[in-house]
Write a protein that holds these residues in place. Structure first.
Motif, PDB file in Angstrom:
ATOM      1  N   ARG A  31       0.837  -1.204   0.000  1.00 14.31           N
ATOM      2  CA  ARG A  31       0.000   0.000   0.000  1.00 14.31           C
ATOM      3  C   ARG A  31       0.874   1.257   0.000  1.00 14.31           C
ATOM      4  NH1 ARG A  31      -2.690  -0.207   4.841  1.00 14.31           N
ATOM      5  NH2 ARG A  31      -1.378   1.510   5.564  1.00 14.31           N
ATOM      6  N   PHE A  32       1.948   1.200   0.790  1.00 16.82           N
ATOM      7  CA  PHE A  32       2.851   2.339   0.887  1.00 16.82           C
ATOM      8  C   PHE A  32       3.447   2.675  -0.471  1.00 16.82           C
ATOM      9  CE2 PHE A  32       7.092   4.112   1.720  1.00 16.82           C
ATOM     10  CZ  PHE A  32       6.740   5.193   2.498  1.00 16.82           C
ATOM     11  N   ILE A  33       3.892   1.568  -1.163  1.00 19.41           N
ATOM     12  CA  ILE A  33       4.500   1.801  -2.473  1.00 19.41           C
ATOM     13  C   ILE A  33       3.460   2.409  -3.430  1.00 19.41           C
ATOM     14  CG2 ILE A  33       5.446   0.648  -4.531  1.00 19.41           C
ATOM     15  CD1 ILE A  33       6.746  -1.328  -2.497  1.00 19.41           C
ATOM     16  N   GLY A  34       2.235   1.844  -3.346  1.00 22.94           N
ATOM     17  CA  GLY A  34       1.163   2.363  -4.206  1.00 22.94           C
ATOM     18  C   GLY A  34       0.879   3.844  -3.913  1.00 22.94           C
ATOM     19  N   ALA A  55       9.868  13.237  -1.560  1.00 26.49           N
ATOM     20  CA  ALA A  55      10.830  12.162  -1.859  1.00 26.49           C
ATOM     21  C   ALA A  55      11.744  11.936  -0.655  1.00 26.49           C
ATOM     22  CB  ALA A  55      11.649  12.502  -3.090  1.00 26.49           C
ATOM     23  N   GLY A  56      12.163  13.097  -0.047  1.00 25.60           N
ATOM     24  CA  GLY A  56      13.052  12.982   1.128  1.00 25.60           C
ATOM     25  C   GLY A  56      12.359  12.247   2.259  1.00 25.60           C
ATOM     26  N   GLN A  57      11.065  12.592   2.452  1.00 24.22           N
ATOM     27  CA  GLN A  57      10.352  11.957   3.548  1.00 24.22           C
ATOM     28  C   GLN A  57      10.122  10.478   3.282  1.00 24.22           C
ATOM     29  OE1 GLN A  57       7.003  14.534   4.167  1.00 24.22           O
ATOM     30  NE2 GLN A  57       7.911  15.323   6.070  1.00 24.22           N
ATOM     31  N   LEU A  58       9.837  10.165   2.010  1.00 24.13           N
ATOM     32  CA  LEU A  58       9.671   8.739   1.645  1.00 24.13           C
ATOM     33  C   LEU A  58      10.944   7.967   1.961  1.00 24.13           C
ATOM     34  CD1 LEU A  58       7.763   8.833  -1.755  1.00 24.13           C
ATOM     35  CD2 LEU A  58       7.016   7.761   0.363  1.00 24.13           C
ATOM     36  N   LEU A  59      12.054   8.634   1.610  1.00 18.71           N
ATOM     37  CA  LEU A  59      13.354   7.985   1.842  1.00 18.71           C
ATOM     38  C   LEU A  59      13.570   7.717   3.334  1.00 18.71           C
ATOM     39  CD1 LEU A  59      15.598   7.208  -0.111  1.00 18.71           C
ATOM     40  CD2 LEU A  59      16.835   9.248   0.628  1.00 18.71           C
ATOM     41  N   GLU A 104      -7.600  18.049   3.868  1.00 22.36           N
ATOM     42  CA  GLU A 104      -7.251  17.980   2.452  1.00 22.36           C
ATOM     43  C   GLU A 104      -6.546  19.258   2.017  1.00 22.36           C
ATOM     44  OE1 GLU A 104      -7.181  15.397   0.477  1.00 22.36           O
ATOM     45  OE2 GLU A 104      -7.778  14.359   2.309  1.00 22.36           O
ATOM     46  N   ALA A 105      -6.860  20.358   2.675  1.00 16.99           N
ATOM     47  CA  ALA A 105      -6.164  21.598   2.370  1.00 16.99           C
ATOM     48  C   ALA A 105      -4.765  21.552   2.941  1.00 16.99           C
ATOM     49  CB  ALA A 105      -6.933  22.772   2.985  1.00 16.99           C
ATOM     50  N   GLY A 106      -3.875  22.354   2.462  1.00 16.16           N
ATOM     51  CA  GLY A 106      -2.530  22.415   3.018  1.00 16.16           C
ATOM     52  C   GLY A 106      -1.543  21.736   2.110  1.00 16.16           C
ATOM     53  N   ASP A 107      -0.291  21.990   2.411  1.00 17.84           N
ATOM     54  CA  ASP A 107       0.767  21.472   1.542  1.00 17.84           C
ATOM     55  C   ASP A 107       1.452  20.235   2.105  1.00 17.84           C
ATOM     56  OD1 ASP A 107       0.165  23.534  -0.069  1.00 17.84           O
ATOM     57  OD2 ASP A 107       1.640  24.895   0.855  1.00 17.84           O
ATOM     58  N   GLY A 108       0.844  19.633   3.096  1.00 19.20           N
ATOM     59  CA  GLY A 108       1.507  18.485   3.750  1.00 19.20           C
ATOM     60  C   GLY A 108       1.647  17.291   2.828  1.00 19.20           C
ATOM     61  N   THR A 109       2.636  16.486   3.105  1.00 14.77           N
ATOM     62  CA  THR A 109       2.862  15.279   2.305  1.00 14.77           C
ATOM     63  C   THR A 109       2.067  14.110   2.854  1.00 14.77           C
ATOM     64  OG1 THR A 109       4.711  14.696   3.683  1.00 14.77           O
ATOM     65  CG2 THR A 109       5.203  15.931   1.694  1.00 14.77           C
TER      66      THR A 109
END
Lengths: 463, 388
Positions: free
Chosen positions: A247-250, A297-301, A416-421
């Motif tokens: 699920r994470f990868i998806g 990407a950094g956070q995913l890493l 849903e609003a906001g720039d969060g990842t």
């Protein structure tokens, strides 16, 4: 040393272990039984042959009388013949008076301490290098006038006793050996039968498709059923982990695809324009999107790094106060530009915890970032001692209580609003788990219904 | 027991039968009675081995055995010492730790048994020893290798006066019916002075209670008491006595052959049988040769020799014909009573037992109550194992 290692129990197969633990006591038991049989047969032989000593000395004692002013005895030959069995023992006899003087006999024989019960006492003696069984009968004359005490001592060599004892022992020996052999067969068979389910389990595991994580279905005895259950639980965990990963990868690819598609659309739109101003505007937008994607990407890493169970970085002693000050100092300027009031409140002294410093920094940065992204205007980082806590308080919109568990999952945004990842709090949660830190999400200012704010508390367990 | 001095005068061997017999030594002992005689067979080959025998067996009886053995084993030098029974016993006890004799043979069964019981013998592990009839051996240590019945002898002319006795019962009835005629005419051993006589008395008494009637009858007819078979035979031959009771058969057989006026009778109801017992000394200096000699004594060939060339009687089951145990058993059946080789013999040697029996014997013989003349003195010195 190598020999020792070879014989260490943990290296032995279960079967051998069983054999050793069953056969050692069995051998000991057999040895004890044989020893006991040996003594018992000797005792039985002695008891049987002591009857002869008994009878012979009684028969001799009957013939003792007072005659010619002295103890007198008409020795019956049958009494002596009684003592010689088929083994043709050597036979000795002697008559002693009350003072212990030799009256008659064919050898001087020692006396024995009186027996507790009965008139007769028996003992093993060595007389002139000859091992003899001696019986001493204490008696007295039964006449009208005299009642002198006297002792009849008879002895025989041990051949007959030895032969009987050997015969008895041989019989017991054969019995014991037969029983031991049967026991060994039973032990061998039962060990094989008892270990058979283990073999089945091994085969079942070996024959499985390596990719399948389906639970094991196999009828097993209770002890192994527990093992099977443990295995199945492990498999279930692995299935959950794999599902999470998938699920994470998806989610990750989905999250990355959206900004990349946006970038592509912006670029395409800009290319149709000929106005440099429009280009610039598009570039600014694209820059924002790229920055956001880079952070994602950094956070995913870092999420992947945190979730890697193989890499557990060494923990060191970290000063929490210094760490909080450093993080705030580094990001202060950036947030100040956006008009966010970032403050830090630490004690004067160092607050030491055992942790991995870059992970704590990551968690703190994520919390500050998260608060800023969701529209906080005032963020306070607080470190307290006893209990050791790291608290980040903001005056943003907060998270409703029903959402608080969900926001810890990756890609779940509080709003849903906001720039969060959607990864910030999930990363914090992972780090908290790795450090045994309690993570609490509270409402900062419950009196303010519009901007209740969020208070994230990390409670360090005492180390 | 005293050896009957049948061959007291020296008889020089008429011919030297075997080349092996090189040397025959005859040595007169210090006392007049005890004439120690020695036979020596030198070894014919080198290296030689030695064999020393202490025996109670006169040279004429033992020589055929020794020379045959020597013929078979020419490498063994034999020393045979002929001794009195008590002297032999005393000597063996005296040398108990430093034995000089390899082989000891004697007809004094209680004494021999006592030595073996004391552990002065050593076992012989050979097939011949193991196969020896069990009634004629004790363990593998003591072997009865001869078969000599105790017999009665009467003068041939007795038959003119009365029916000669064929059994103990006959003798008793003769003594009762013809007590006056037989006054001073019956001779037997004096158990008080002769070990052999004492041994037979004790065995007779064990076999039948009527023995005491016989002793009483013997006393009534004032029977003569002698100490040796030879003296009795001489008296019978001279005509002083008509009937002799309890004589050693092996000596009688020889004597009767030369004196036709005498008849030997093996009693029909029961006949005591004496056996010469041979054993290997525990500390035998030459156990090898000793074992070989005893093996030889127990062999069929030596037993055949005993049956044919001596009057001693063979025991070996495979040897039959005149002068063998088998022959005697065939003729007399159950009446044969070999003296049992067993601990009962020890009772014979008990000092008090001896006095008790002799008192009883005296009482029966004299027809008077015991203790009349005070306690009996110990009749003759017997070796006492307990006080040695």
């Amino acid at each position: 040393m190598t020999l020792l290692r070879r014989w260490r129990l943990s290296h032995l197969s279960l079967y051998r272990r069983l054999m050793i633990w069953l056969f050692c006591p069995l051998a000991m038991l057999v040895a004890i039984m044989l020893l006991q049989a040996w003594f018992a047969s000797r005792e039985a032989a002695d008891r049987a042959f002591d009857r002869l000593l008994d009878a012979a000395s009684l028969s001799i004692a009957e013939q003792v009388r007072w005659q010619q002013s002295r103890l007198w005895m008409d020795l019956p030959p049958s009494a002596l013949e009684m003592l010689a069995t088929d083994a043709q023992e050597r036979v000795f006899y002697a008559l002693y008076d009350a003072q212990g003087h030799f009256v008659t006999g064919n050898r001087s024989l020692p006396s024995l301490p009186p027996a507790k019960a009965g008139q007769m006492s028996y003992g093993d003696v060595i007389s002139r290098d000859m091992p003899l069984r001696l019986g001493v009968l204490r008696s007295r004359l039964e006449g009208w006038d005299r009642s002198d005490r006297f002792e009849v001592r008879v002895a025989q060599s041990r051949e007959g006793r030895q032969a009987l004892a050997n015969q008895l022992f041989l019989a017991s020996f054969v019995n014991i050996v037969i029983i031991a052999a049967l026991a060994m067969v039973v032990v061998l068979l039962s060990a094989r039968f008892a270990l058979e389910p283990l073999t089945r389990l091994r085969r079942a595991i070996r024959q499985r498709d390596p990719r399948t994580l389906a639970p094991l279905e196999l009828a097993l005895p209770r002890e192994l059923a527990e093992l099977r259950q443990a295995l199945n639980e492990l498999l279930a965990r692995m299935r959950r982990v794999r599902a999470n990963q998938e699920r994470f990868i998806g989610d990750a690819s989905h999250q990355l695809r959206t900004p990349l598609a946006g970038l592509s659309a912006h670029a395409e739109l800009a290319m149709r324009q000929s106005e440099p101003a429009a280009w610039r505007e598009a570039l600014v937008t694209m820059h924002g999107t790229a920055t956001k994607t880079a952070r994602l990407a950094g956070q995913l890493l870092s999420m992947t790094r945190l979730n890697n169970p193989e890499a557990t970085p060494a923990k060191r002693s970290v000063d929490l106060a210094a760490l909080a000050q450093r993080c705030v100092r580094e990001s202060f300027a950036r947030h100040h530009r956006h008009g966010i009031d970032l403050g830090v409140d630490v004690p004067d002294h160092a607050v030491m915890v055992s942790a991995t410093d870059w992970q704590l920094e990551e968690a703190l940065n994520n919390l500050i970032e998260n608060a800023a992204l969701y529209g906080a205007r005032q963020i306070t980082v607080q470190v307290t001692d006893a209990p050791t806590r790291l608290v980040v308080t903001d005056d943003g919109p907060g998270i409703p209580e029903s959402q608080r568990l969900l926001v810890l999952r990756p890609f779940h945004r509080g709003q849903e609003a906001g720039d969060g990842t959607g990864l910030g709090l999930a990363i914090v949660d992972s780090i908290a788990r790795a450090h045994d830190i309690r993570l609490l999400l509270q409402t900062a200012n419950p009196d303010h219904p519009e901007r209740p704010g969020l208070c994230v508390v990390l409670i360090f367990t005492a180390t | 027991m005293r050896r009957p001095d049948l061959h007291r005068h020296l008889s020089v061997p008429r011919c030297v039968r075997r080349l092996g017999v090189v040397w025959l030594a005859l040595a007169l002992a210090l006392t007049a009675q005890a004439q120690a005689r020695t036979l020596h067979f030198a070894a014919d080959t080198e290296p030689s081995r030695a064999l020393t025998i202490y025996g109670v067996l006169d040279p004429p009886q033992v020589r055929p055995l020794l020379s045959d053995f020597h013929r078979r084993h020419p490498d063994i030098a034999i020393d045979y010492h002929n001794l009195e029974t008590l002297a032999l016993h005393a000597r063996v006890l005296q040398e108990r730790d430093t034995s000089r004799a390899d082989v000891i043979l004697s007809p004094a069964m209680p004494w021999q048994y006592q030595l073996a019981n004391e552990g002065l013998s050593s076992p012989i592990d050979s097939p011949a020893a193991a196969d020896w009839p069990s009634w004629a051996r004790w363990r593998q240590e003591l072997f009865g290798f001869t078969f000599e019945p105790i017999v009665m002898v009467y003068r041939r002319d007795l038959a003119r006066r009365m029916i000669p006795p064929e059994s103990h019962a006959d003798l008793l009835s003769l003594l009762r019916q013809h007590s006056r005629q037989l006054d001073h005419r019956v001779v037997t051993y004096d158990p008080r002075r002769s070990g052999a006589g004492y041994t037979y008395a004790i065995e007779d008494a064990r076999i039948s209670a009527r023995y005491w009637d016989l002793v009483e009858a013997l006393g009534n007819s004032n029977s003569a008491l002698e100490t040796t078979t030879a003296a009795m035979l001489e008296g019978l031959s001279d005509g002083r006595y008509w009937i002799g009771y309890n004589l050693i058969g092996s000596y009688v057989q020889d004597y009767v052959a030369e004196h036709p006026e005498l008849v030997m009778v093996v009693p029909q109801d029961y006949a005591l049988v004496l056996q010469r017992l041979v054993m290997m000394s525990r500390h035998a200096p030459h156990p090898d040769t000793a074992r070989r000699f005893i093996d030889y004594l127990l062999s069929a060939s030596a037993q055949r020799l005993l049956a044919t060339q001596t009057t001693l009687g063979a025991v070996h089951p495979s040897v039959d014909g005149a002068g063998t145990a088998a022959d005697l058993r065939d003729r007399l059946g159950e009446a044969i009573r070999p003296v049992q080789i067993g601990p009962g013999l020890l009772a014979t040697l008990d000092r008090l037992k001896r006095q008790t029996l002799l008192e009883q014997w005296q009482q029966a013989f004299d027809n008077r109550p015991t203790h009349a003349g005070g306690p009996l003195a110990d009749p003759s010195p017997l070796p006492d194992a307990a006080t040695e």
